[in-house]
Design a protein around this motif. Structure first.
Motif, PDB file in Angstrom:
ATOM      1  N   LEU A  97      43.897  22.286  58.349  1.00 32.77           N
ATOM      2  CA  LEU A  97      42.557  22.945  58.844  1.00 32.77           C
ATOM      3  C   LEU A  97      43.281  24.064  57.450  1.00 32.77           C
ATOM      4  N   PRO A  98      42.026  24.032  56.394  1.00 37.88           N
ATOM      5  CA  PRO A  98      42.320  25.612  55.812  1.00 37.88           C
ATOM      6  C   PRO A  98      41.381  26.017  56.787  1.00 37.88           C
ATOM      7  N   TYR A  99      42.691  27.699  56.816  1.00 38.50           N
ATOM      8  CA  TYR A  99      42.176  29.341  57.532  1.00 38.50           C
ATOM      9  C   TYR A  99      41.653  30.136  56.298  1.00 38.50           C
ATOM     10  N   PHE A 100      43.210  30.617  55.691  1.00 32.09           N
ATOM     11  CA  PHE A 100      42.418  31.753  54.276  1.00 32.09           C
ATOM     12  C   PHE A 100      43.212  30.827  53.372  1.00 32.09           C
ATOM     13  N   TRP A 101      42.282  31.651  51.732  1.00 32.01           N
ATOM     14  CA  TRP A 101      43.076  31.198  50.243  1.00 32.01           C
ATOM     15  C   TRP A 101      43.399  32.309  49.613  1.00 32.01           C
ATOM     16  N   GLY A 102      44.007  32.595  48.520  1.00 31.63           N
ATOM     17  CA  GLY A 102      43.750  33.109  47.822  1.00 31.63           C
ATOM     18  C   GLY A 102      44.356  33.808  46.122  1.00 31.63           C
ATOM     19  N   THR A 103      44.760  34.568  45.691  1.00 33.39           N
ATOM     20  CA  THR A 103      45.761  34.352  44.808  1.00 33.39           C
ATOM     21  C   THR A 103      46.828  35.073  44.006  1.00 33.39           C
ATOM     22  N   LEU A 104      47.508  34.900  43.194  1.00 31.53           N
ATOM     23  CA  LEU A 104      48.769  36.179  43.091  1.00 31.53           C
ATOM     24  C   LEU A 104      47.658  36.345  41.248  1.00 31.53           C
ATOM     25  N   GLY A 105      47.634  37.914  41.128  1.00 34.14           N
ATOM     26  CA  GLY A 105      46.844  38.657  40.368  1.00 34.14           C
ATOM     27  C   GLY A 105      47.776  39.609  39.662  1.00 34.14           C
ATOM     28  N   ILE A 106      46.654  40.587  39.007  1.00 36.45           N
ATOM     29  CA  ILE A 106      46.787  41.899  38.451  1.00 36.45           C
ATOM     30  C   ILE A 106      46.364  42.607  39.471  1.00 36.45           C
ATOM     31  N   LEU A 160      41.568  51.966  42.752  1.00 39.51           N
ATOM     32  CA  LEU A 160      42.374  50.707  42.704  1.00 39.51           C
ATOM     33  C   LEU A 160      42.078  49.034  41.866  1.00 39.51           C
ATOM     34  N   HIS A 161      42.125  48.321  41.390  1.00 40.02           N
ATOM     35  CA  HIS A 161      41.437  47.186  41.396  1.00 40.02           C
ATOM     36  C   HIS A 161      42.379  45.692  41.313  1.00 40.02           C
ATOM     37  N   TYR A 162      41.503  44.640  41.241  1.00 38.42           N
ATOM     38  CA  TYR A 162      42.361  43.484  41.622  1.00 38.42           C
ATOM     39  C   TYR A 162      41.690  42.602  40.335  1.00 38.42           C
ATOM     40  N   VAL A 163      42.650  41.680  39.194  1.00 38.60           N
ATOM     41  CA  VAL A 163      42.299  40.535  38.349  1.00 38.60           C
ATOM     42  C   VAL A 163      42.986  39.864  38.283  1.00 38.60           C
ATOM     43  N   VAL A 164      42.327  38.643  38.633  1.00 36.48           N
ATOM     44  CA  VAL A 164      43.243  37.220  38.851  1.00 36.48           C
ATOM     45  C   VAL A 164      43.042  37.070  37.158  1.00 36.48           C
ATOM     46  N   PRO A 165      44.623  37.302  36.359  1.00 38.99           N
ATOM     47  CA  PRO A 165      44.208  36.837  35.308  1.00 38.99           C
ATOM     48  C   PRO A 165      43.933  35.382  34.650  1.00 38.99           C
ATOM     49  N   LYS A 166      43.210  34.876  33.409  1.00 31.64           N
ATOM     50  CA  LYS A 166      42.519  34.026  32.784  1.00 31.64           C
ATOM     51  C   LYS A 166      43.742  32.766  32.156  1.00 31.64           C
ATOM     52  N   GLY A 167      43.988  31.709  32.803  1.00 27.98           N
ATOM     53  CA  GLY A 167      44.790  30.911  32.033  1.00 27.98           C
ATOM     54  C   GLY A 167      45.460  30.475  33.102  1.00 27.98           C
ATOM     55  N   ASN A 168      46.882  29.542  33.187  1.00 30.09           N
ATOM     56  CA  ASN A 168      47.507  29.703  33.966  1.00 30.09           C
ATOM     57  C   ASN A 168      47.855  30.531  35.339  1.00 30.09           C
ATOM     58  N   GLY A 169      47.824  30.608  36.676  1.00 33.44           N
ATOM     59  CA  GLY A 169      48.732  30.613  38.034  1.00 33.44           C
ATOM     60  C   GLY A 169      48.081  30.184  38.628  1.00 33.44           C
ATOM     61  N   ASN A 170      48.529  31.039  39.979  1.00 31.38           N
ATOM     62  CA  ASN A 170      48.599  30.388  41.563  1.00 31.38           C
ATOM     63  C   ASN A 170      47.439  30.894  42.204  1.00 31.38           C
ATOM     64  N   ILE A 171      47.542  29.971  43.016  1.00 29.75           N
ATOM     65  CA  ILE A 171      46.614  30.144  43.822  1.00 29.75           C
ATOM     66  C   ILE A 171      46.848  29.506  45.575  1.00 29.75           C
ATOM     67  N   TRP A 172      47.236  30.074  46.155  1.00 32.65           N
ATOM     68  CA  TRP A 172      47.657  29.587  47.955  1.00 32.65           C
ATOM     69  C   TRP A 172      46.435  29.516  48.693  1.00 32.65           C
ATOM     70  N   GLN A 231      37.917  29.020  36.700  1.00 33.19           N
ATOM     71  CA  GLN A 231      38.962  30.433  36.668  1.00 33.19           C
ATOM     72  C   GLN A 231      39.911  28.784  38.247  1.00 33.19           C
ATOM     73  N   VAL A 232      38.741  28.660  38.892  1.00 31.71           N
ATOM     74  CA  VAL A 232      39.976  28.239  40.274  1.00 31.71           C
ATOM     75  C   VAL A 232      40.387  27.186  39.540  1.00 31.71           C
ATOM     76  N   SER A 233      39.708  26.364  38.578  1.00 31.73           N
ATOM     77  CA  SER A 233      40.502  24.884  38.210  1.00 31.73           C
ATOM     78  C   SER A 233      41.581  25.239  37.258  1.00 31.73           C
ATOM     79  N   LYS A 234      41.441  26.478  37.030  1.00 30.93           N
ATOM     80  CA  LYS A 234      43.357  26.078  36.191  1.00 30.93           C
ATOM     81  C   LYS A 234      44.416  27.004  36.996  1.00 30.93           C
ATOM     82  N   LEU A 235      44.327  27.239  38.048  1.00 26.83           N
ATOM     83  CA  LEU A 235      44.819  27.775  39.183  1.00 26.83           C
ATOM     84  C   LEU A 235      45.905  27.053  40.585  1.00 26.83           C
ATOM     85  N   THR A 236      47.060  26.822  39.783  1.00 33.35           N
ATOM     86  CA  THR A 236      47.468  25.802  40.588  1.00 33.35           C
ATOM     87  C   THR A 236      48.965  26.582  41.840  1.00 33.35           C
ATOM     88  N   VAL A 237      48.562  25.341  43.573  1.00 32.73           N
ATOM     89  CA  VAL A 237      49.208  25.716  44.439  1.00 32.73           C
ATOM     90  C   VAL A 237      50.770  25.266  44.008  1.00 32.73           C
TER      91      VAL A 237
END
Length: 363
Positions: free
Chosen positions: A139-148, A255-267, A332-338
């Motif tokens: 069952l999903p609990y939390f999700w997030g991304t790898l970014g800058i 400090l700020h956070y960016v999810v880079p455009k294009g490919n990347g990771n969603i966890w 953006q999310v559609s381009k990210l991969t687990v």
């Protein structure tokens, strides 16, 4: 004689008392086994500081169950404890790739959807993921991304919108990288527009070469200390997870956070019922409790990670819902991969390539 009997009685009582105290102390030192006492205890094995403590108190008050809460600091530590046995963990919270691994090793118990009365509240985008098709076990609990993460005293948002921006020569000796082979290889693969789950030898070699080219810009390769260093103004840029970034930003408004455009990771971190479960009734009660929109929203605000609960998301403050740092657009999310659970051989390949990169560092 009566005095002797009396003294004997005192001695026996004292021994019994001491023995009883010792038993209690031993029990206190084995919280994972507390559910043996009966059906009133729910034992949860979770990451540290990954739930609002007041929600545990609320659950206990509402249901009458006592929660025994233990923590781990890595997926590997968690699965090792589960595999060793001798524990009575009713619920635990592994990450995506680890769920796949636990399935393969038969360490999970299937969930009975008929008992998950609040399953309907979850966003379908975050269900039926590759690591657990049909959410048979999780069952999903939390999700997030790898970014800058960047410091606006030195960096403009427009300067770090893609992974390839990190290779700009102006960031010489300015970037902190995570000491994580999967994430840093993943970043390099994504910068080459390759899959973060690449298995081809040539593709992986090209990613390693891309990492080598980044070395002049790398100030340090660190683990959890990355938060402290960024808050203390030790670097201009860092690569880290969205949840870790949220912690940094709370302490430093520059400090700020960016999810880079294009490919990347969603966890994803999901709740599962391990084979060590002893109190299924309490476990289902908690799954429904934490899935209640009001509770899930409260938990998301406390923890700082993105909630997969669609109804809970609607209850969050508007400013938070619209914050693309934590809730990137669907596009953006559609381009990210687990991350997929790689074979031991491939995992070793990723580790070896990253180790070669680290050994070439000037630090």
């Amino acid at each position: 004689m009566k005095r002797l009997v009396w003294l004997t009685g005192i001695i026996l009582a004292t021994v019994a008392l001491l023995f009883g105290v010792n038993v209690i102390l031993n029990k206190a030192q084995e919280p994972a086994k507390a559910s043996k006492a009966g059906n009133s205890t729910l034992t949860i094995y979770n990451w540290g500081d990954y739930i609002d403590p007041s929600l545990i108190q609320k659950f206990e008050k509402q249901t009458g169950y006592r929660v025994n809460y233990e923590t781990f600091d890595s997926n590997e530590a968690m699965i090792t404890k589960i595999k060793q046995g001798g524990t009575n963990y009713d619920l635990t919270v592994p990450s995506d790739y680890m769920i796949a691994k636990m399935k393969e090793e038969h360490l999970l118990v299937p969930l009975d959807k008929s008992k998950l009365t609040n399953y309907k509240y979850y966003d379908k985008r975050f269900l039926n993921q590759s690591f657990d098709k049909g959410n048979k076990y999780s069952l999903p609990y939390f999700w997030g991304t790898l970014g800058i993460v960047y410091n606006d005293k030195y960096v403009k948002a427009s300067e770090v919108q893609t992974w390839n921006d990190l290779w700009d020569a102006k960031w010489k000796n300015s970037i902190m990288l995570l000491d994580s082979s999967r994430d840093m290889m993943g970043m390099a693969l994504a910068s080459n527009d390759d899959s973060v789950n690449a298995t081809d030898t040539a593709t992986l070699a090209a990613a390693k070469g891309k990492l080598d080219a980044l070395m002049p810009n790398v100030k340090a390769i660190v683990a959890d200390e990355i938060k402290m260093y960024m808050v203390q103004d030790e670097a201009k840029i860092a690569v880290d997870y969205s949840g870790e970034a949220a912690t940094m930003i709370d302490e430093d408004s520059h400090l700020h956070y960016v999810v880079p455009k294009g490919n990347g990771n969603i966890w994803f971190d999901n709740i599962v019922m391990p084979k060590t479960v002893k109190n299924k009734k309490a476990a289902y009660a908690f799954l429904n409790f934490i899935s209640e929109p009001k509770n899930a929203a409260q938990n998301a605000e406390y923890v700082g990670y993105a909630t997969p609960n669609k109804a809970a998301f609607a209850l969050l403050p508007k400013a938070l819902r619209n914050d693309k740092q934590w809730y990137p657009s669907n596009q953006q999310v559609s381009k990210l991969t687990v991350y997929q659970n790689l074979s031991p051989t491939l995992t070793q390949t990723y580790n070896d390539l990253f180790l070669e990169f680290k050994m070439s560092t000037k630090h």
